[in-house]
Write a protein that holds these residues in place. Structure first.
Motif, PDB file in Angstrom:
ATOM      1  N   ARG A   3      43.570 -40.113 -18.544  1.00  0.00           N
ATOM      2  CA  ARG A   3      43.700 -40.531 -17.145  1.00  0.00           C
ATOM      3  C   ARG A   3      43.460 -42.030 -16.974  1.00  0.00           C
ATOM      4  N   PHE A   4      44.261 -42.598 -16.086  1.00  0.00           N
ATOM      5  CA  PHE A   4      44.151 -44.000 -15.707  1.00  0.00           C
ATOM      6  C   PHE A   4      43.749 -44.102 -14.242  1.00  0.00           C
ATOM      7  N   LEU A   5      43.072 -45.201 -13.906  1.00  0.00           N
ATOM      8  CA  LEU A   5      42.699 -45.448 -12.520  1.00  0.00           C
ATOM      9  C   LEU A   5      43.950 -45.877 -11.757  1.00  0.00           C
ATOM     10  N   THR A   6      44.283 -45.130 -10.727  1.00  0.00           N
ATOM     11  CA  THR A   6      45.439 -45.433  -9.893  1.00  0.00           C
ATOM     12  C   THR A   6      45.006 -45.427  -8.432  1.00  0.00           C
ATOM     13  N   CYS A   7      45.865 -45.916  -7.586  1.00  0.00           N
ATOM     14  CA  CYS A   7      45.601 -45.927  -6.145  1.00  0.00           C
ATOM     15  C   CYS A   7      46.699 -45.114  -5.470  1.00  0.00           C
TER      16      CYS A   7
ATOM     17  N   PRO B  60      48.279 -42.890  -2.092  1.00  0.00           N
ATOM     18  CA  PRO B  60      48.222 -42.756  -0.633  1.00  0.00           C
ATOM     19  C   PRO B  60      47.399 -41.531  -0.247  1.00  0.00           C
ATOM     20  N   GLY B  61      46.577 -41.675   0.783  1.00  0.00           N
ATOM     21  CA  GLY B  61      45.771 -40.563   1.259  1.00  0.00           C
ATOM     22  C   GLY B  61      44.600 -40.236   0.352  1.00  0.00           C
ATOM     23  N   GLY B  62      44.219 -41.175  -0.489  1.00  0.00           N
ATOM     24  CA  GLY B  62      43.159 -40.917  -1.452  1.00  0.00           C
ATOM     25  C   GLY B  62      41.779 -41.303  -0.960  1.00  0.00           C
ATOM     26  N   GLY B  63      41.563 -41.273   0.352  1.00  0.00           N
ATOM     27  CA  GLY B  63      40.252 -41.628   0.861  1.00  0.00           C
ATOM     28  C   GLY B  63      40.135 -43.122   1.119  1.00  0.00           C
ATOM     29  N   GLU B  64      38.893 -43.577   1.263  1.00  0.00           N
ATOM     30  CA  GLU B  64      38.656 -44.965   1.643  1.00  0.00           C
ATOM     31  C   GLU B  64      39.258 -45.940   0.641  1.00  0.00           C
ATOM     32  N   SER B  65      39.088 -45.694  -0.631  1.00  0.00           N
ATOM     33  CA  SER B  65      39.617 -46.610  -1.636  1.00  0.00           C
ATOM     34  C   SER B  65      41.000 -46.209  -2.117  1.00  0.00           C
TER      35      SER B  65
ATOM     36  N   VAL C 144      34.061 -39.771 -12.678  1.00  0.00           N
ATOM     37  CA  VAL C 144      33.744 -41.069 -12.099  1.00  0.00           C
ATOM     38  C   VAL C 144      34.604 -41.364 -10.867  1.00  0.00           C
ATOM     39  N   ARG C 145      35.754 -40.743 -10.759  1.00  0.00           N
ATOM     40  CA  ARG C 145      36.630 -40.825  -9.585  1.00  0.00           C
ATOM     41  C   ARG C 145      37.256 -39.454  -9.368  1.00  0.00           C
TER      42      ARG C 145
END
Length: 252
Positions: free
Chosen positions: A148-152, A154-159, A242-243
């Protein structure tokens, strides 16, 4: 669509004989039943010589079980970028949330052509330099499809931050399945699930869940529980990611 393969005790297909099938050496066949042609949905069954079912697992469970780097991935440490294959317990590694953290365990798992041919969920993903955006990763890299990679999103909460599997990024420009006759996967364990810099991109360390521990060979599983003895306690609450984890099959 169904795929079948003979099983030899000790062969690495999903884990090992002491993994998801609980040490049952009577298993002679594994059947993969896919819901479609993309290999994303379905189930795996282990059967004995009489055709009786020994175990059954959803493929999504298997997909989450083997998140790993490959040998040449460069991990950011206090001494600069170090190939994951050269890291040893005690090394200090840069993490996103908790600064320098001590590495507790380094795992290695080899899958040969039989395992890779039978199980598409083990085949590595190639991520070309820059394919994740903002010039990342800094160089081509290979990872397990479940890494898994850290991605951003839509609709993923505050961050909006989520951890997304490499296999769910396949199809984006520069992200493809990589044909391989053999692959070595490497895992990094810390006291907590961490985000580490691999080839300049934030991605996860080993998350010791029931599924990921079952996928380890027995000596590696013992090493992990020695490094984190609390895992063996019956009242252990389980590892915390962690996320938030993006759903299997989602896309960034």
């Amino acid at each position: 669509m169904m795929a079948t393969g003979n099983f030899t005790p000790g062969a690495a297909v999903f884990g090992n004989p002491s993994g998801p099938w609980g040490g049952d050496y009577s298993m002679v066949e594994i059947r993969l039943q896919f819901d479609g042609y993309d290999g994303l949905g379905g189930r795996a069954e282990g059967r004995d010589a009489a055709g009786g079912q020994i175990f059954a697992l959803d493929l999504a469970q298997i997909a989450a079980a083997v998140p790993c780097f490959t040998a040449t991935s460069l991990i950011a440490t206090g001494q600069g970028g170090v190939p994951v294959s050269e890291l040893v317990p005690g090394a200090r590694v840069i993490t996103r949330d908790n600064g320098m953290q001590e590495l507790l365990w380094v795992g290695r798992r080899r899958f040969g052509w039989q395992a890779l041919g039978l199980n598409p969920l083990l085949r590595p993903v190639r991520i070309a330099a820059g394919a994740l955006g903002q010039g990342l990763p800094e160089r081509d890299m290979l990872v397990s499809p479940n890494h898994r990679f850290l991605t951003c999103l839509p609709g993923g909460g505050e961050s909006g931050e989520r951890l997304t599997m490499a296999r769910d990024l396949v199809g984006l420009d520069g992200i493809t399945l990589h044909p391989a006759a053999q692959v070595d996967y490497w895992q990094l364990l810390f006291a907590h699930h961490e985000l580490v810099l691999a080839d300049g991109a934030w991605s996860e360390s080993f998350l010791p869940t029931e599924a990921s521990l079952a996928a380890l060979e027995s000596d590696s599983r013992d090493a992990v529980t020695r490094a984190l003895p609390g895992l063996a306690a019956p009242d252990h609450p389980g590892a915390v990611a962690v996320r938030p984890l993006a759903e299997v099959g989602s896309a960034a």
